[in-house]
Scaffold this active site. Structure first.
Site, PDB file in Angstrom:
ATOM      1  CD  GLU A 106      -1.438  -2.504   1.725  1.00 20.57           C
ATOM      2  OE1 GLU A 106      -0.464  -2.614   1.776  1.00 20.57           O
ATOM      3  OE2 GLU A 106      -2.442  -3.223   2.218  1.00 20.57           O
ATOM      4  CE  LYS A 115      -4.028  -6.934  21.440  1.00 20.61           C
ATOM      5  NZ  LYS A 115      -4.653  -7.566  20.281  1.00 20.61           N
ATOM      6  CD1 TRP A 124      -0.906  -4.882  23.978  1.00 16.47           C
ATOM      7  CD2 TRP A 124       0.142  -3.326  22.627  1.00 16.47           C
ATOM      8  NE1 TRP A 124      -1.820  -4.079  23.229  1.00 16.47           N
ATOM      9  CE2 TRP A 124      -1.384  -3.216  22.508  1.00 16.47           C
ATOM     10  CE3 TRP A 124       0.365  -2.347  21.746  1.00 16.47           C
ATOM     11  CZ2 TRP A 124      -2.303  -2.420  21.715  1.00 16.47           C
ATOM     12  CZ3 TRP A 124      -0.274  -1.440  21.071  1.00 16.47           C
ATOM     13  CH2 TRP A 124      -1.527  -1.498  20.751  1.00 16.47           C
TER      14      TRP A 124
END
Ligand code: ADP
Length: 544
Positions: free
Chosen positions: A327, A436, A441
């Site tokens: 992208e 998690k 995290w």
């Protein structure tokens, strides 16, 4: 007040014309399937790319029509890179490593009208030919086998000279290329590159502070031409007139090293797994390869472990770490030191070089989490969002994917990152690979890179496994180097001084190989599935 300057469209035709008129004698070298070398010049390439454009128009190609390519990296693919857009068409590179069903889906979703295919890939094409909607198939005869009935031969197709060929009067915003994300989950999504985006991307890539490519370079893209336009290198090299070297289907470390040596390559690019393989061969026989001392290698597509950068430095080969996506065309960030960093300690310099680096000019980056836009403190993690002139604003014909783009005009990368006060981006994970644990995290990438710094470890992937108390815990999946030994305990001890205790993996499993995506990246989704009951099994409970 308006400027008084010309409105001059930024199209690939200018790059082609420039190459034809200024770099006519520069070589383009390709290694063919039988390992013979094909050599010709930009003058030949120019002539043939224009003949392809003319032939496509004669065959009925209309502005914006998609032409699929199913090809390895070689000179004919380069002709397609320019000949298709020069005809007003859209170059749609198909990823030959995908499942045949998926290739058929992608070609049909894009609406490809024509297809150019290497004859060595005809057996692959046969697997989905009956489902393809393309009207004409043009076969590049690399091996001299006869072309199957109902298909045309490339050399005859482009046989007519094109001195009289006139380019269509294209707008710079018109489509020139198309590429689908390989996507580890869900259907692949198409990104459509405009002429303008590819031209600006070429300028940015050539800059000294990004990839630094000039006409003094000999460039070998290991990254396939069906993967984000070989990171735009064929366009950038043609713009600056660099010698181009294509490896064909020979991507094993020894073949690549032979080519680096034989052509005295100064610039190459690929995913870390390629370099890990090359390193192992280099280390076996360090004196054997007489490589160009200027050789630098751009590593991207997945995180380059610091240990890899250090190891190549020991062989006088410079790794440049870069980040990007389909992208983002793909140049997003490049990790080159700022001048004042050259006086930092060696360890600090490596720490910067192992980050993904500074955004290229015109690429804006930000980190967003539940608290909003994160500060540049090098600690706060959040989703990396980007915008700029070569960043996708949408996917092709996928209204269901609008949530990848924010309302205020940013692309959501799905990568989790930090940005430090110097502006260096560091990717800590992909959203879907994050671990998690107890609401906090853990970066799987940091753990993997540290593990790959252990002398016995060839490859390591760290994944989340479900845990009854912590929701998820990290598990390390490790491939040892040939003949090397290491225990679980030893590897955990190796990590212990570098990480908080709760970051350390709950276990290490040793495997023969790590499954990969079609682009050669670790396929962690598959590992997650394979080890989803690991915690229960280790605790001696039977899986449900
Ligand atoms: P996919 O991997 O989904 O097929 P891409 O080839 O576009 O699609 O890959 C883009 C992704 O690759 C990024 O979102 C990022 O997760 C990863 N990536 C690329 N370069 C790096 C890098 N230098 N370090 C870490 N991750 C990277």
């Amino acid at each position: 007040m308006k400027g008084t300057m010309m409105h001059y469209p930024l199209t690939l035709m200018h790059l082609l014309e420039r190459a034809g008129s200024l770099y006519g004698s520069v070589e383009i070298v390709s290694r063919m399937p039988d390992k013979s070398m094909h050599r010709y010049t930009y003058a030949d390439f120019y002539r043939r790319a224009r003949s392809l454009a003319k032939a496509l128009q004669k065959a009925g190609l209309k502005r914006g029509d998609r032409v699929g390519t199913l090809m390895w990296n070689h000179y004919v693919h380069l002709e397609a890179y320019f000949g298709i857009p020069a005809a007003g068409g859209v170059l749609h590179t198909l990823n030959l490593r995908l499942h045949p069903d998926e290739i058929a889906y992608i070609a049909n979703h894009a609406g490809d009208r024509f297809l150019i295919v290497d004859d060595v890939l005809l057996p692959l094409l046969q697997k989905f030919r009956d489902r393809l909607k393309v009207e004409r198939i043009i076969v590049v005869s690399l091996t001299g086998q006869p072309v199957p009935e109902g298909m045309e031969e490339y050399e005859s197709f482009i046989a007519e000279p094109a001195e009289d060929f006139v380019y269509p009067d294209l707008d710079e915003e018109e489509a020139a290329g198309m590429c689908y994300t390989s996507g580890t989950t869900g259907r692949p999504k198409g990104v459509v590159y405009s002429h303008r985006s590819l031209v600006l991307h070429s300028f940015a890539s050539a800059m000294a502070d990004t990839l630094g490519i000039s006409r003094h370079d000999v460039v070998l893209p290991v990254v396939p031409m069906f993967h984000v336009n070989a990171w735009g290198l064929p366009f950038t090299c043609t713009m600056v007139g660099a010698k181009q070297v294509f490896p064909g289907p020979h991507l094993d470390p020894v073949s690549l090293l032979e080519l680096f040596k034989g052509e005295q390559v100064t610039f190459t690019a690929g995913v870390p797994t390629i370099w890990l393989g090359i390193l192992q061969v280099l280390e076996k026989n360090p004196g054997q390869w007489d490589l160009n001392p200027k050789l630098r290698m751009v590593v991207g597509g997945a995180a380059a472990p610091e240990s890899l950068i250090r190891a190549f430095d020991r062989h006088n080969l410079r790794v440049v770490h870069a980040w990007g996506m389909t992208e983002t065309a793909p140049l997003g960030t490049v990790s080159l030191l700022k001048p004042h960093m050259e006086s930092l300690s060696v360890d600090e310099q490596y720490a910067y070089r192992a980050k993904q680096g500074l955004p290229a000019p015109f690429v804006e980056v930000r980190i967003v989490n539940e608290q909003g836009v994160a500060p540049h403190d090098g600690k706060t993690m959040g989703e990396l969002q980007v915008r700029g002139p070569w960043i996708a604003a949408d996917y092709y014909n996928r209204p269901d994917s609008r949530d990848s783009f924010t309302e205020d005009g940013w692309f959501r990368t799905g990568d989790v990152a930090t940005i430090d006060p110097e502006g260096f981006v560091k990717i800590t994970d992909r959203t879907k690979d994050l671990i998690k644990s107890g609401g906090e995290w853990i970066s799987s990438v940091d753990l993997e890179n540290a593990l790959m710094g252990h002398p016995a470890v060839a490859e390591a992937a760290v994944i989340a496994v479900p845990h009854p108390k912590w929701q998820e815990r990290p598990l390390a999946v490790v491939v040892l180097k040939e003949g090397a030994r290491a225990t679980e305990e030893e590897l955990i001890q190796h990590l212990a001084p570098r990480f908080a205790k709760w970051w350390l993996p709950d276990g290490v499993v040793f495997v023969k190989e790590i499954p990969r995506t079609s682009a050669g990246k670790f396929l962690k989704a598959k590992l997650r599935e394979q080890f989803k009951d690991w915690v229960k099994e280790r605790e001696g409970l039977r899986p449900d």
